[in-house]
Design a protein around this motif. Structure first.
Motif, PDB file in Angstrom:
ATOM      1  N   TYR A 119      -8.729 -35.540 -24.137  1.00 35.25           N
ATOM      2  CA  TYR A 119      -8.510 -35.908 -22.737  1.00 35.25           C
ATOM      3  C   TYR A 119      -8.244 -34.681 -21.867  1.00 35.25           C
ATOM      4  O   TYR A 119      -8.847 -34.534 -20.795  1.00 35.25           O
ATOM      5  CB  TYR A 119      -7.330 -36.874 -22.624  1.00 35.25           C
ATOM      6  N   LEU A 120      -7.370 -33.798 -22.318  1.00 32.86           N
ATOM      7  CA  LEU A 120      -6.998 -32.643 -21.515  1.00 32.86           C
ATOM      8  C   LEU A 120      -8.195 -31.730 -21.248  1.00 32.86           C
ATOM      9  O   LEU A 120      -8.429 -31.307 -20.109  1.00 32.86           O
ATOM     10  CB  LEU A 120      -5.890 -31.859 -22.216  1.00 32.86           C
ATOM     11  N   VAL A 121      -8.955 -31.431 -22.289  1.00 33.99           N
ATOM     12  CA  VAL A 121     -10.094 -30.518 -22.133  1.00 33.99           C
ATOM     13  C   VAL A 121     -11.203 -31.162 -21.311  1.00 33.99           C
ATOM     14  O   VAL A 121     -11.724 -30.570 -20.349  1.00 33.99           O
ATOM     15  CB  VAL A 121     -10.625 -30.080 -23.517  1.00 33.99           C
ATOM     16  N   GLN A 122     -11.573 -32.380 -21.661  1.00 30.31           N
ATOM     17  CA  GLN A 122     -12.719 -33.009 -21.016  1.00 30.31           C
ATOM     18  C   GLN A 122     -12.428 -33.446 -19.586  1.00 30.31           C
ATOM     19  O   GLN A 122     -13.330 -33.436 -18.736  1.00 30.31           O
ATOM     20  CB  GLN A 122     -13.204 -34.181 -21.870  1.00 30.31           C
ATOM     21  N   SER A 123     -11.196 -33.808 -19.289  1.00 31.00           N
ATOM     22  CA  SER A 123     -10.868 -34.155 -17.901  1.00 31.00           C
ATOM     23  C   SER A 123     -10.960 -32.928 -17.007  1.00 31.00           C
ATOM     24  O   SER A 123     -11.389 -33.031 -15.836  1.00 31.00           O
ATOM     25  CB  SER A 123      -9.470 -34.776 -17.826  1.00 31.00           C
ATOM     26  N   GLN A 124     -10.578 -31.756 -17.528  1.00 28.80           N
ATOM     27  CA  GLN A 124     -10.696 -30.522 -16.749  1.00 28.80           C
ATOM     28  C   GLN A 124     -12.161 -30.184 -16.494  1.00 28.80           C
ATOM     29  O   GLN A 124     -12.552 -29.794 -15.389  1.00 28.80           O
ATOM     30  CB  GLN A 124     -10.017 -29.369 -17.491  1.00 28.80           C
ATOM     31  N   LEU A 125     -13.003 -30.336 -17.511  1.00 27.44           N
ATOM     32  CA  LEU A 125     -14.432 -30.075 -17.357  1.00 27.44           C
ATOM     33  C   LEU A 125     -15.075 -31.084 -16.407  1.00 27.44           C
ATOM     34  O   LEU A 125     -15.977 -30.736 -15.635  1.00 27.44           O
ATOM     35  CB  LEU A 125     -15.124 -30.125 -18.718  1.00 27.44           C
ATOM     36  N   TYR A 126     -14.608 -32.318 -16.444  1.00 24.69           N
ATOM     37  CA  TYR A 126     -15.128 -33.343 -15.533  1.00 24.69           C
ATOM     38  C   TYR A 126     -14.807 -32.979 -14.086  1.00 24.69           C
ATOM     39  O   TYR A 126     -15.681 -33.056 -13.210  1.00 24.69           O
ATOM     40  CB  TYR A 126     -14.530 -34.701 -15.884  1.00 24.69           C
ATOM     41  N   ASP A 127     -13.575 -32.575 -13.838  1.00 25.35           N
ATOM     42  CA  ASP A 127     -13.171 -32.194 -12.481  1.00 25.35           C
ATOM     43  C   ASP A 127     -13.929 -30.966 -11.991  1.00 25.35           C
ATOM     44  O   ASP A 127     -14.139 -30.796 -10.783  1.00 25.35           O
ATOM     45  CB  ASP A 127     -11.662 -31.931 -12.424  1.00 25.35           C
ATOM     46  N   ALA A 128     -14.346 -30.113 -12.943  1.00 31.00           N
ATOM     47  CA  ALA A 128     -15.065 -28.894 -12.577  1.00 31.00           C
ATOM     48  C   ALA A 128     -16.580 -29.108 -12.520  1.00 31.00           C
ATOM     49  O   ALA A 128     -17.329 -28.150 -12.315  1.00 31.00           O
ATOM     50  CB  ALA A 128     -14.741 -27.788 -13.577  1.00 31.00           C
ATOM     51  N   ASP A 129     -17.028 -30.360 -12.690  1.00 34.18           N
ATOM     52  CA  ASP A 129     -18.458 -30.693 -12.649  1.00 34.18           C
ATOM     53  C   ASP A 129     -19.279 -29.936 -13.690  1.00 34.18           C
ATOM     54  O   ASP A 129     -20.426 -29.572 -13.447  1.00 34.18           O
ATOM     55  CB  ASP A 129     -19.038 -30.423 -11.254  1.00 34.18           C
TER      56      ASP A 129
END
Length: 226
Positions: free
Chosen positions: A154-164
């Motif tokens: 969750y932590l890694v992928q949510s950051q990548l999601y927010d960064a497009d």
């Protein structure tokens, strides 16, 4: 006995092949989106998931994980289509990881580690392990391992999601998928072994019937040379 336990746990995840198959729709989705756009990528991902399901049926493999995988891809594809953005494909998995991490942590807080609860129902022991602090600690460790896996996703992928970062989202989804699941599974197998030894200790040799330990009964015909 240990091999049976490992097979039982793996079967719940679709086996090693099931863990690998789960990455194929993602591998197909991202490049297809880059080349042909979102709509074709959605259909290609669904097509790959459907092909995997048919393959498992033909091979008479575990069907339930394949059906769950197909439905999961369907939900992810639907979200991507509705949001109009390829990164939406990963949104369901991101928040599912958050929910799973929370459930695993909560189970430890209420002293019902989820790994112990699940395995207790699988092997028929039910809640017998809860009377043994050593078994509870082993299941706590295994449950923490799963919580860390889902929390890290969750932590890694949510950051990548927010960064497009759709491409890196795919990489992280695969890299943090079956490899981390394999590590958590190893911890789970260790916990199961340790807890089962505590709940069902080896019988005392003195209580075994003559001959069950491999020793010759002094009163047997073999000892008398018969």
């Amino acid at each position: 006995m240990t091999e049976t336990k490992q097979q039982t746990i793996l079967e719940q995840l679709g086996g090693l092949s099931g863990l690998v198959y789960s990455t194929l729709p993602i591998i197909a989705f991202v490049p297809a989106n880059s080349i042909w756009g979102l709509a074709p990528a959605v259909w290609i991902a669904l097509g790959v998931a459907a092909a995997i399901l048919v393959w498992r049926v033909v091979r008479r493999g575990a069907i339930q994980p394949a059906i769950s995988g197909f439905l999961g891809v369907g939900v992810c594809a639907f979200i991507a289509y509705r949001t109009g953005d390829a990164k939406g494909y990963f949104l369901f998995g991101i928040y599912t990881s958050l929910v799973y991490a929370a459930v695993f942590v909560l189970s430890i807080v209420v002293r019902r580690p989820l790994v112990g609860v699940a395995w207790g129902y699988l092997n028929g022991h039910r809640n017998a392990w809860r009377a043994h602090p050593g078994a509870v600690r082993a299941y706590d460790i295994a449950t923490v391992a799963w919580a860390l896996v889902f929390g890290a996703r969750y932590l890694v992928q949510s950051q990548l999601y927010d960064a497009d970062q759709t491409g890196w989202l795919a990489v992280s989804r695969i890299g943090m998928g079956w490899p981390l699941t394999g590590l958590a599974l190893l911890v789970t197998v260790w916990a199961v072994r340790r807890a089962d030894r505590i709940v069902e200790p080896a019988p005392d040799p003195a209580e075994l019937e003559p001959g069950t330990t491999g020793e010759v009964d002094p009163g047997s015909d073999v000892d008398r040379g018969a």
